[in-house]
Motif scaffolding. Sequence first.
Motif, PDB file in Angstrom:
ATOM      1  N   ILE A  60      -5.790   4.933 -49.922  1.00  0.00           N
ATOM      2  CA  ILE A  60      -5.803   5.921 -48.836  1.00  0.00           C
ATOM      3  C   ILE A  60      -5.673   5.215 -47.483  1.00  0.00           C
ATOM      4  O   ILE A  60      -4.967   5.683 -46.585  1.00  0.00           O
ATOM      5  N   ASN A  61      -6.337   4.065 -47.380  1.00  0.00           N
ATOM      6  CA  ASN A  61      -6.329   3.367 -46.095  1.00  0.00           C
ATOM      7  C   ASN A  61      -5.172   2.381 -45.935  1.00  0.00           C
ATOM      8  O   ASN A  61      -4.854   1.986 -44.806  1.00  0.00           O
ATOM      9  N   ASN A  62      -4.550   1.985 -47.045  1.00  0.00           N
ATOM     10  CA  ASN A  62      -3.380   1.091 -46.985  1.00  0.00           C
ATOM     11  C   ASN A  62      -2.251   1.638 -47.858  1.00  0.00           C
ATOM     12  O   ASN A  62      -1.809   0.982 -48.818  1.00  0.00           O
ATOM     13  N   PRO A  63      -1.773   2.853 -47.547  1.00  0.00           N
ATOM     14  CA  PRO A  63      -0.790   3.487 -48.447  1.00  0.00           C
ATOM     15  C   PRO A  63       0.480   2.653 -48.656  1.00  0.00           C
ATOM     16  O   PRO A  63       1.007   2.619 -49.774  1.00  0.00           O
ATOM     17  N   SER A  64       0.931   1.968 -47.614  1.00  0.00           N
ATOM     18  CA  SER A  64       2.214   1.254 -47.729  1.00  0.00           C
ATOM     19  C   SER A  64       2.147   0.102 -48.727  1.00  0.00           C
ATOM     20  O   SER A  64       3.144  -0.249 -49.352  1.00  0.00           O
ATOM     21  N   LYS A  65       0.935  -0.454 -48.909  1.00  0.00           N
ATOM     22  CA  LYS A  65       0.741  -1.523 -49.900  1.00  0.00           C
ATOM     23  C   LYS A  65       1.174  -1.077 -51.294  1.00  0.00           C
ATOM     24  O   LYS A  65       1.573  -1.873 -52.141  1.00  0.00           O
ATOM     25  N   TYR A  66       1.073   0.249 -51.553  1.00  0.00           N
ATOM     26  CA  TYR A  66       1.423   0.810 -52.863  1.00  0.00           C
ATOM     27  C   TYR A  66       2.734   1.606 -52.817  1.00  0.00           C
ATOM     28  O   TYR A  66       3.045   2.350 -53.742  1.00  0.00           O
ATOM     29  N   GLY A  67       3.458   1.485 -51.702  1.00  0.00           N
ATOM     30  CA  GLY A  67       4.743   2.183 -51.593  1.00  0.00           C
ATOM     31  C   GLY A  67       4.647   3.634 -51.142  1.00  0.00           C
ATOM     32  O   GLY A  67       5.609   4.387 -51.269  1.00  0.00           O
ATOM     33  N   PHE A  68       3.467   4.044 -50.625  1.00  0.00           N
ATOM     34  CA  PHE A  68       3.340   5.414 -50.099  1.00  0.00           C
ATOM     35  C   PHE A  68       3.582   5.405 -48.589  1.00  0.00           C
ATOM     36  O   PHE A  68       3.299   4.416 -47.917  1.00  0.00           O
ATOM     37  N   LYS A  69       4.080   6.549 -48.078  1.00  0.00           N
ATOM     38  CA  LYS A  69       4.233   6.669 -46.629  1.00  0.00           C
ATOM     39  C   LYS A  69       2.977   7.268 -45.994  1.00  0.00           C
ATOM     40  O   LYS A  69       2.708   7.039 -44.827  1.00  0.00           O
ATOM     41  N   GLU A  70       2.231   8.084 -46.769  1.00  0.00           N
ATOM     42  CA  GLU A  70       1.140   8.854 -46.172  1.00  0.00           C
ATOM     43  C   GLU A  70      -0.111   8.874 -47.056  1.00  0.00           C
ATOM     44  O   GLU A  70      -0.047   9.287 -48.204  1.00  0.00           O
ATOM     45  N   GLY A  71      -1.237   8.414 -46.487  1.00  0.00           N
ATOM     46  CA  GLY A  71      -2.507   8.413 -47.231  1.00  0.00           C
ATOM     47  C   GLY A  71      -3.508   9.440 -46.720  1.00  0.00           C
ATOM     48  O   GLY A  71      -4.453   9.796 -47.417  1.00  0.00           O
ATOM     49  N   GLY A  72      -3.312   9.928 -45.508  1.00  0.00           N
ATOM     50  CA  GLY A  72      -4.316  10.807 -44.888  1.00  0.00           C
ATOM     51  C   GLY A  72      -3.902  12.266 -44.782  1.00  0.00           C
ATOM     52  O   GLY A  72      -4.732  13.134 -44.534  1.00  0.00           O
ATOM     53  N   VAL A  73      -2.596  12.523 -44.944  1.00  0.00           N
ATOM     54  CA  VAL A  73      -2.078  13.890 -44.857  1.00  0.00           C
ATOM     55  C   VAL A  73      -1.661  14.298 -46.267  1.00  0.00           C
ATOM     56  O   VAL A  73      -1.018  13.521 -46.974  1.00  0.00           O
ATOM     57  N   ALA A  74      -2.037  15.509 -46.684  1.00  0.00           N
ATOM     58  CA  ALA A  74      -1.653  15.974 -48.020  1.00  0.00           C
ATOM     59  C   ALA A  74      -0.211  16.480 -48.012  1.00  0.00           C
ATOM     60  O   ALA A  74       0.332  16.808 -46.960  1.00  0.00           O
ATOM     61  N   CYS A  75       0.406  16.528 -49.192  1.00  0.00           N
ATOM     62  CA  CYS A  75       1.775  17.043 -49.316  1.00  0.00           C
ATOM     63  C   CYS A  75       1.795  18.560 -49.156  1.00  0.00           C
ATOM     64  O   CYS A  75       2.712  19.122 -48.574  1.00  0.00           O
ATOM     65  N   CYS A  76       0.763  19.231 -49.686  1.00  0.00           N
ATOM     66  CA  CYS A  76       0.793  20.697 -49.782  1.00  0.00           C
ATOM     67  C   CYS A  76      -0.514  21.283 -49.257  1.00  0.00           C
ATOM     68  O   CYS A  76      -1.591  20.870 -49.689  1.00  0.00           O
ATOM     69  N   GLY A  77      -0.422  22.234 -48.337  1.00  0.00           N
ATOM     70  CA  GLY A  77      -1.618  22.862 -47.763  1.00  0.00           C
ATOM     71  C   GLY A  77      -1.336  23.309 -46.344  1.00  0.00           C
ATOM     72  O   GLY A  77      -0.178  23.363 -45.930  1.00  0.00           O
ATOM     73  N   SER A  78      -2.384  23.621 -45.595  1.00  0.00           N
ATOM     74  CA  SER A  78      -2.173  24.008 -44.201  1.00  0.00           C
ATOM     75  C   SER A  78      -3.124  23.241 -43.288  1.00  0.00           C
ATOM     76  O   SER A  78      -4.030  22.556 -43.769  1.00  0.00           O
ATOM     77  N   GLY A  79      -2.906  23.376 -42.000  1.00  0.00           N
ATOM     78  CA  GLY A  79      -3.662  22.592 -41.018  1.00  0.00           C
ATOM     79  C   GLY A  79      -2.887  21.342 -40.649  1.00  0.00           C
ATOM     80  O   GLY A  79      -1.912  20.991 -41.336  1.00  0.00           O
TER      81      GLY A  79
END
Length: 365
Positions: free
Chosen positions: A283-302
């Motif tokens: 969650i805190n180092n998403p790019s280490k695992y090839g993710f662009k986003e660790g703190g924002v969800a893909c689906c939801g509101s807000g």
Amino acid sequence: MGSPKFSFCFLVLFACYGILIPTCCLGDTCQPNDHAALFVFGDSIFDVGNNNYINTTADNQANFSPYGETFFKYPNGRFSDGRVIPDFIAEYAKLPLIQPYLFPGYQRYVDGVNFASAGAGALVETHQGLVIDLKTQLSYFEKVSEVLRQELGDAETTTLLAKAVYLINIGSNDYEIILSGNTSTYTAEKFVDTVVGNITTVIKGIHRTGGRKFGVLNQPAMGCVPFVKALVNASNGSCVEEASALAKLHNSVLSVELDKLNKELKGFKYSYVDFFSFSFDVINNPSKYGFKEGGVACCGSGPNREIFSCGGKGAVKDYELCENSSEYVFFDSVHPTERLDQIISQLMWSGNLAGPYNLKTLFEE
Ligand SMILES: *[C@@H]1O[C@H](CO)[C@@H](O)[C@H](O)[C@H]1NC(C)=O
Ligand SMILES: *[C@@H]1O[C@H](CO)[C@@H](O)[C@H](O)[C@H]1NC(C)=O
Ligand SMILES: *[C@@H]1O[C@H](CO)[C@@H](O)[C@H](O)[C@H]1NC(C)=O
Ligand SMILES: *[C@@H]1O[C@H](CO)[C@@H](O)[C@H](O)[C@H]1NC(C)=O
Ligand SMILES: *[C@@H]1O[C@H](CO)[C@@H](O)[C@H](O)[C@H]1NC(C)=O
Ligand SMILES: CC(=O)N[C@H]1CO[C@H](CO)[C@@H](O)[C@@H]1O
């Protein structure tokens, strides 16, 4: 006619016509194969559709779009865009997908079955009446063991149950009670002891029924989950320390108790999976695992899609959906994406996230 063997084969045939269980149709005898079976207990992280068949609220169900959109291409009850951890573990163990216990019709229990229920806790009070609590999941397993004894006989069932792996993930929904401000009845220490006490009671129950090999996930970094961050209005994006502290307390008690069971219970073997370390890091180092986003969800509101409204079937009808879920750690504000589940499943299977045994060793021994 009416002998257990006969009705068993009849059911298999029936299943073949319905194309429900194709693995049984290709000259396979439907006897246990060489691979160890997989029995799954827990909450939404592991639920593969049991809650589709109970009377509950939309918050505890994921049988609507866009859940299931990537791998299965249809909503099926998994709180994910695609597969969840038990699906990957089954694949690595060379098993077919393990079905939900409540799936209507024939069940090929020789490969295992999944009892997990979204929203469930270790305590019967948690979301009572809306979920299948852990104790009830154990009672379903006991029923399954009886069905197997009728189909296969005692000796073969004893072997099957002892060879099988029992995967458990539970607790977050119990702690949600404290995190949403209900500390009226317990101190944190007492509450953790009660939660872990109920988990060990169920492990002992599975052992009494014949289970020997357990894979138990600890609590993830709960304070870093977008939904929890929003609960305490941490709009600066930092993790909520109280929530992660509760998870750490749970984890230290759980690991001590598993070590005790290891000394007490005959033939006991376990894999303690450090979900906390992995989730905190990714969650805190998403790019280490090839993710662009660790703190924002893909689906939801807000602003961070932290509102639990994916699919719009609950109280909040609005939701947004990202374009590529593989870039995200979280699919909705609580649950991981398939890509995250694949990474943790690999680490549990053969990486160093689990000890004293990894899951590969548990399955192969
Ligand atoms: C399902 O739950 C709702 C609300 O809790 C209740 O009104 C309804 O009677 C229940 N239905 C069944 C079939 O139990
Ligand atoms: C607080 O938790 C207790 C025990 O789980 C429960 O009986 C009670 O209804 C809860 N109170 C509120 C306000 O949620
Ligand atoms: C299990 O949970 C119940 C509350 O649901 C509690 O009263 C009981 O003491 C717990 N069991 C253990 C062994 O901690
Ligand atoms: C973020 O906000 C919370 C309260 O909303 C506060 O406790 C915390 O110290 C803040 N963190 C940073 C890095 O500013
Ligand atoms: C989605 O993201 C993943 C991970 O960054 C990437 O490998 C993949 O190519 C992307 N897919 C599309 C359709 O852009
Ligand atoms: C303490 C804190 O972070 N408060 C924030 C809560 O969220 C609103 C907007 O969503 C902010 O304006 C506050 O500063």
